[in-house]
Write an enzyme that holds these catalytic residues in place. Sequence first.
Site, PDB file in Angstrom:
ATOM      1  CG  HIS A  46      -2.010  -1.099   1.036  1.00 57.19           C
ATOM      2  ND1 HIS A  46      -2.817  -1.505   2.059  1.00 57.19           N
ATOM      3  CD2 HIS A  46      -2.383  -1.823  -0.044  1.00 57.19           C
ATOM      4  CE1 HIS A  46      -3.644  -2.448   1.622  1.00 57.19           C
ATOM      5  NE2 HIS A  46      -3.384  -2.666   0.347  1.00 57.19           N
ATOM      6  CD  GLN A 226      -3.826  -9.190  -1.353  1.00 55.75           C
ATOM      7  OE1 GLN A 226      -4.648  -9.564  -0.541  1.00 55.75           O
ATOM      8  NE2 GLN A 226      -2.605  -8.876  -1.005  1.00 55.75           N
TER       9      GLN A 226
HETATM   10  P1  IMP Z   1       0.038 -14.285  -3.515  1.00 52.87           P
HETATM   11  O1  IMP Z   1      -0.988 -13.438  -2.859  1.00 52.87           O
HETATM   12  O2  IMP Z   1       1.450 -13.838  -3.258  1.00 52.87           O
HETATM   13  O3  IMP Z   1      -0.174 -15.749  -3.262  1.00 52.87           O
HETATM   14  O4  IMP Z   1      -0.129 -14.106  -5.109  1.00 52.87           O
HETATM   15  C1  IMP Z   1      -1.293 -14.560  -5.791  1.00 52.87           C
HETATM   16  C2  IMP Z   1      -1.689 -13.577  -6.881  1.00 52.87           C
HETATM   17  O5  IMP Z   1      -2.163 -12.384  -6.283  1.00 52.87           O
HETATM   18  C3  IMP Z   1      -0.551 -13.137  -7.798  1.00 52.87           C
HETATM   19  O6  IMP Z   1      -1.078 -12.917  -9.091  1.00 52.87           O
HETATM   20  C4  IMP Z   1      -0.103 -11.840  -7.206  1.00 52.87           C
HETATM   21  O7  IMP Z   1       0.526 -11.014  -8.160  1.00 52.87           O
HETATM   22  C5  IMP Z   1      -1.429 -11.266  -6.765  1.00 52.87           C
HETATM   23  N1  IMP Z   1      -1.316 -10.295  -5.677  1.00 52.87           N
HETATM   24  C6  IMP Z   1      -1.090 -10.571  -4.366  1.00 52.87           C
HETATM   25  N2  IMP Z   1      -1.075  -9.442  -3.650  1.00 52.87           N
HETATM   26  C7  IMP Z   1      -1.291  -8.439  -4.504  1.00 52.87           C
HETATM   27  C8  IMP Z   1      -1.432  -7.029  -4.345  1.00 52.87           C
HETATM   28  O8  IMP Z   1      -1.364  -6.467  -3.243  1.00 52.87           O
HETATM   29  N3  IMP Z   1      -1.671  -6.317  -5.476  1.00 52.87           N
HETATM   30  C9  IMP Z   1      -1.800  -6.907  -6.681  1.00 52.87           C
HETATM   31  N4  IMP Z   1      -1.696  -8.210  -6.883  1.00 52.87           N
HETATM   32  C10 IMP Z   1      -1.443  -8.978  -5.797  1.00 52.87           C
HETATM   33 MG    MG Z   2      -0.469  -2.868  -4.179  1.00 50.80          MG
END
Ligand code: IMP
Ligand code: MG
Length: 426
Positions: A46, A226
């Site tokens: 963030h 997210q």
């Molecule tokens: P994880 O959350 O690290 O397991 O990632 C799973 C998916 O969510 C991936 O495509 C990441 O790029 C996406 N992702 C996780 N957190 C964020 C965020 O804060 N912003 C954008 N994409 C996210």
């Molecule tokens: Mg972000």
Amino acid sequence: MFDQRTTCIVVVGAQWGDEGKGKLVDVLAERANLVVRYQGGANAGHTVVIGESQFILRQIPSGMLHPQATCIIGNGVVLDPETLFGEVDELERRGISISGRLFVSDRAHLVLPYHKLLDAAAERSQGIGTTGRGIGPAYQDKTGRRGVRVADLRDRAVLLALLGDRVERANAALAAMGAPAEASLEQHVAMLDQFAPRLLAIAADTGLLVHRAVKARQRVLLEGAQGALLDLDHGTYPYVTSSNTTSGGAAVGAGIGPTAIDGVLGVVKAYTTRVGNGPLPSAASPEDDERLRKLGGEFGAVTGRARRCGWFDATVVRYAVRVNGLTGLAVTKLDVLDTFAEIPVCTGYEVDGAPCDEFPAEVSRLDRVRPIYETMPGWQAPTTEVRRLAELPGAARAYLDRIEALADTPVRYVSVGTRRDQIIEV
Ligand code: IMP
Ligand code: MG
């Protein structure tokens, strides 16, 4: 959004994350008593800009930058102690005191080094494009009833027994996946011995704190991470994160009932981006993708990866409105579109020659989506200094009106730059 009848608000991302929630939370937190993170972990990034300073917060609620706000990391978050205290130390170095203002749920699960090894190992076969922060494995351990929680730090003998078992299990799983790395029990013990006193000093039954604040009609802000299309249930599965990013997750992850929530603000970019793998139906042409990325600074705050860019997708946002029960929208980064002569807006989908009004469940179907575009005239004038809706160029207002009509949800905020003051309250 806060008023006499609206004291408990959720802020969620309504696309694939990175919509600018940090900035909206920062703006709303000015009047909040309590700011609560309720899901996700250090995968979130963030970004908040105050004056010349930029803060990227992964684990700590963005509300921390307001001295009157108390911040909570709720039970639904997976907590990475190293990241958390790295941020605490950095904030204190920059003159922002967390003393007495930050609490973590004693029910929150810890993200440990072995979770990151498991994340990397799973990526090699699954290719989700995760942030590598151990988020998926930590939530898997939680649902598998083999997690380590903050409360477990209270008894060192219990903790040592738990860690022995967990590290052994993790190493068995790593070996089965053919991973070259192995987790070290000594490293885990040393790390938790280092952080346990600091964590326990701020550990609490945070659900009770939120409950009391809600009861007292204090202003409570529940800060999502997210976005809706990364939600474990509602997103583009399997290309999703491992938590419920939608507003329902706010009740569970903050430890309160859904009836406590008075409003849900969905943050949307004036266009669309996605980082990590998985479908992006309204992806722009390579030239426009490049142009949007450059103008919007679209690189991951956590991983530095280039975000894929596309046009505003009304099917995505309508879906996000539905699954979150959004009561208002915040449209961010309008200024990124300032120089475009024409702006395509995806108003709906066609799949295999037939209209497709609702967001499809399968990635294979999403890959076959033909977006239906209408083209809006650009305004080709700077909007970064505008602070009132009426002062926006006519074409920019028309663009916002179109978003509002397509989403069937009122636009409450428009952001026209990264700075705190670059916001229009409607
Ligand atoms: P994880 O959350 O690290 O397991 O990632 C799973 C998916 O969510 C991936 O495509 C990441 O790029 C996406 N992702 C996780 N957190 C964020 C965020 O804060 N912003 C954008 N994409 C996210
Ligand atoms: Mg972000």
